[in-house]
Design a protein around this motif. Sequence first.
Motif, PDB file in Angstrom:
ATOM      1  N   ALA A   1       0.995   4.648  -2.634  1.00 21.01           N
ATOM      2  CA  ALA A   1       0.855   6.091  -2.147  1.00 21.01           C
ATOM      3  C   ALA A   1       2.085   6.951  -2.278  1.00 21.01           C
ATOM      4  CB  ALA A   1       0.321   5.830  -0.719  1.00 21.01           C
TER       5      ALA A   1
ATOM      6  N   GLY B   1      -4.780   0.359  -1.243  1.00 17.42           N
ATOM      7  CA  GLY B   1      -4.200   1.519  -0.842  1.00 17.42           C
ATOM      8  C   GLY B   1      -4.438   2.628  -1.941  1.00 17.42           C
TER       9      GLY B   1
ATOM     10  N   ILE C   1      -3.411   4.634   4.434  1.00 12.87           N
ATOM     11  CA  ILE C   1      -2.702   3.421   4.247  1.00 12.87           C
ATOM     12  C   ILE C   1      -1.800   3.020   5.640  1.00 12.87           C
ATOM     13  CG2 ILE C   1      -2.577   4.090   1.714  1.00 12.87           C
ATOM     14  CD1 ILE C   1       0.515   4.877   2.321  1.00 12.87           C
TER      15      ILE C   1
ATOM     16  N   VAL D   1       0.924  -1.148   0.075  1.00 10.80           N
ATOM     17  CA  VAL D   1       0.091  -0.097  -0.151  1.00 10.80           C
ATOM     18  C   VAL D   1       0.808   1.374   0.057  1.00 10.80           C
ATOM     19  CG1 VAL D   1      -1.940  -1.256   0.989  1.00 10.80           C
ATOM     20  CG2 VAL D   1      -0.272  -0.194   2.610  1.00 10.80           C
TER      21      VAL D   1
ATOM     22  N   TRP E   1      -4.097   9.818   2.307  1.00  4.73           N
ATOM     23  CA  TRP E   1      -3.023   9.029   2.541  1.00  4.73           C
ATOM     24  C   TRP E   1      -2.696   8.354   3.830  1.00  4.73           C
ATOM     25  CZ3 TRP E   1       0.860  10.202   5.686  1.00  4.73           C
ATOM     26  CH2 TRP E   1       0.828  11.353   6.176  1.00  4.73           C
TER      27      TRP E   1
END
Length: 333
Positions: free
Chosen positions: A38, A160, A172, A34, A169
């Motif tokens: 990101a 993610g 995650i 993930v 974000w």
Amino acid sequence: MGRSRTVVRRVPYKWLVATAFVFGLFMEILDMTVLNTALPALGQHFGVGTETLQWLVTGYLVSMAVFIPASGWVADRFGTKRTFLFALAVFTAASAWGGIAGSLGELIVARVVQGVGGGLLTPVGTAMLFRAFPPAERAKASAVLSIPTTIAPAFGPVLGGWMVDNVSWRWIFFLKVPIGVLGLLFAMVALREERADRPGRFDIAGFLSGGAALALLLLGLDGGAREGWGAAPVLVQLGAGLALAAVFATIELARSEPMIDLRLLKDRLFRTGNLLMLPASGALMGALFLVPLLLQYQMGVDATGSGLVTMFQALGMMAFLPLAGAIVKTCGS
């Protein structure tokens, strides 16, 4: 709690160990997949480029590499259950810290702390798993490991990416907290404490030389990709890392109870498997890091779309797992 203990006692202990380890390994692999998806969003949020973002991965790997060699002695000295719970708690707490980090520097520090948990979690969990399964059933133990190692890479990037595009974000990192808490509660109830009667003395020389060698080699490889392989700092780091690796090997081969038993490499199957896994793991981890950056930075794909593309790599792993099992049985015979 008492009722929970009564229920778990009815389940064969080997499957309790397998379930506890699946929680930890799934969370650890999910973390890697993930995060890679990101990275562009993190770069945009903190206003930094890929070279700086790499430290979110490199810092974690260096920290993990330092603590992996010590994991066996720590488990023998303090107990496998206690060590596993500590590693799981550190990894979970660091995940929560990453979610609330206010700067990239703070996030990198949280990742380094995560590496401490990750460096202890997988080796100790694997040792518990293979101790719980008798030799004739070790293939079943290996099959258990295929659950998190295939499911997490398949769904992690997609999940993610979706969170980055539609939520934040930060999720995650928060995503792994409930998994870690559930794993902690289950392990507290289900696992037994096991420790060596004579753990021996801690191999300080081996720990320092091995940890420093791995850290310098990782830093040198990271610096070579950024600054060029002929740069003086890169050559110094790689040279010092190789020298310390030679010192570490000399120390461990001279000890009757080494921190890492390098004599295992005399076994043909073990040696061949490790030699094959080195480039294969490098290619896998490299692709998981670079493909999302390529798709999002160069091709304009959003995070969810890049996660969907990355998912097919994990599906390929799933497809070839039965073939890998057949090959292992053939080589073993």
